[in-house]
Design a protein around this motif. Structure first.
Motif, PDB file in Angstrom:
ATOM      1  N   UNK A 182       0.843  -1.202   0.000  1.00 23.77           N
ATOM      2  CA  UNK A 182       0.000   0.000   0.000  1.00 23.77           C
ATOM      3  C   UNK A 182       0.878   1.251   0.000  1.00 23.77           C
ATOM      4  N   UNK A 183       1.963   1.236   0.773  1.00 19.01           N
ATOM      5  CA  UNK A 183       2.884   2.376   0.823  1.00 19.01           C
ATOM      6  C   UNK A 183       3.561   2.594  -0.532  1.00 19.01           C
ATOM      7  N   UNK A 184       3.903   1.502  -1.232  1.00 21.43           N
ATOM      8  CA  UNK A 184       4.526   1.620  -2.556  1.00 21.43           C
ATOM      9  C   UNK A 184       3.559   2.279  -3.541  1.00 21.43           C
ATOM     10  N   UNK A 185       2.306   1.874  -3.517  1.00 22.45           N
ATOM     11  CA  UNK A 185       1.306   2.504  -4.383  1.00 22.45           C
ATOM     12  C   UNK A 185       1.131   3.973  -4.012  1.00 22.45           C
ATOM     13  N   UNK A 222       1.866   7.841  -6.053  1.00 18.18           N
ATOM     14  CA  UNK A 222       0.762   8.756  -6.324  1.00 18.18           C
ATOM     15  C   UNK A 222      -0.591   8.103  -6.504  1.00 18.18           C
ATOM     16  N   UNK A 223      -0.716   6.827  -6.128  1.00 17.64           N
ATOM     17  CA  UNK A 223      -1.986   6.098  -6.248  1.00 17.64           C
ATOM     18  C   UNK A 223      -2.658   6.094  -4.882  1.00 17.64           C
ATOM     19  N   UNK A 224      -3.946   6.389  -4.855  1.00 16.97           N
ATOM     20  CA  UNK A 224      -4.691   6.369  -3.589  1.00 16.97           C
ATOM     21  C   UNK A 224      -4.837   4.915  -3.131  1.00 16.97           C
ATOM     22  N   UNK A 273     -10.405   5.443  -2.469  1.00 19.55           N
ATOM     23  CA  UNK A 273      -9.228   4.572  -2.435  1.00 19.55           C
ATOM     24  C   UNK A 273      -9.300   3.748  -3.706  1.00 19.55           C
ATOM     25  N   UNK A 274      -8.214   3.747  -4.472  1.00 14.88           N
ATOM     26  CA  UNK A 274      -8.219   3.002  -5.729  1.00 14.88           C
ATOM     27  C   UNK A 274      -7.648   1.600  -5.571  1.00 14.88           C
TER      28      UNK A 274
END
Length: 187
Positions: A93-96, A100-102, A127-128
């Motif tokens: 999740x942190x990498x996304x 710049x990805x929610x 959240x994507x």
């Protein structure tokens, strides 16, 4: 008594042909021989040793490649990621998020209210990419999900079908106006 007949089985292909599911489009991502290293992991009872899976898959290089491949094959889609451990789910999740990805993470150790709030944000499209560890495998339905990322090993066909199935649901246009889903990307 013992039954002498067998119930009919409906396949995913038949359900796609009947319009109940969208077809999956699967892509294998192999970063630096991860697939070969994953094949060497042994089973612990009915499951693979997920901590060993985490050692292979939870690296900055692999997580960055997951994000890159996701952007290339599934960017813009509501996505559920199945990770091997809680730390792995949080790191993915942190990498996304760093890209710049929610993104957000849900797991079983979270307070129910916190998990419900994140799931509600995901359902509203705030959240994507939603990462998890065995929380969304069964009984979770979000029709807009059109991509699934499998970052864990699975020893049985049933849970694997359940995980992929999170993205195969068709979309009810009355519940989700404007959402069009023709297939599901599986990484």
């Amino acid at each position: 008594g013992v039954f002498t007949n067998v119930a009919d089985v409906v396949t995913i292909r038949e359900l796609v042909q009947l319009g109940f599911l969208v077809p999956p489009r699967a892509f294998v991502v192999d970063v630096g021989g991860t697939q070969e290293r994953l094949r060497e992991i042994g089973q612990v009872s009915d499951f693979f040793d997920q901590s060993e899976v985490e050692k292979i898959l939870n690296t900055v290089a692999v997580n960055d490649e997951v994000v890159r491949h996701w952007r290339e094959k599934a960017g813009g889609r509501q996505t559920i990621v199945f990770a091997s451990t809680v730390q792995h789910a949080q790191d993915v999740a942190a990498a996304f998020s760093s890209a710049g990805v929610r993104a957000a993470c849900v797991h079983g150790a979270m307070a129910d209210a916190e998990r419900r709030a994140i799931l509600a944000r995901f359902e509203r499209g705030q959240v994507q990419v939603l990462t998890n560890v065995m929380v969304l495998t069964e009984g979770f339905d979000s029709q807009p999900v059109a991509a699934v990322v499998l970052l864990r090993k699975c020893s049985e066909k049933g849970p694997l079908v359940q995980m992929v199935g999170r993205g195969l649901r068709t979309v009810n246009p009355e519940l989700h106006p404007g959402v069009i889903k023709k297939d599901c990307v599986v990484l």
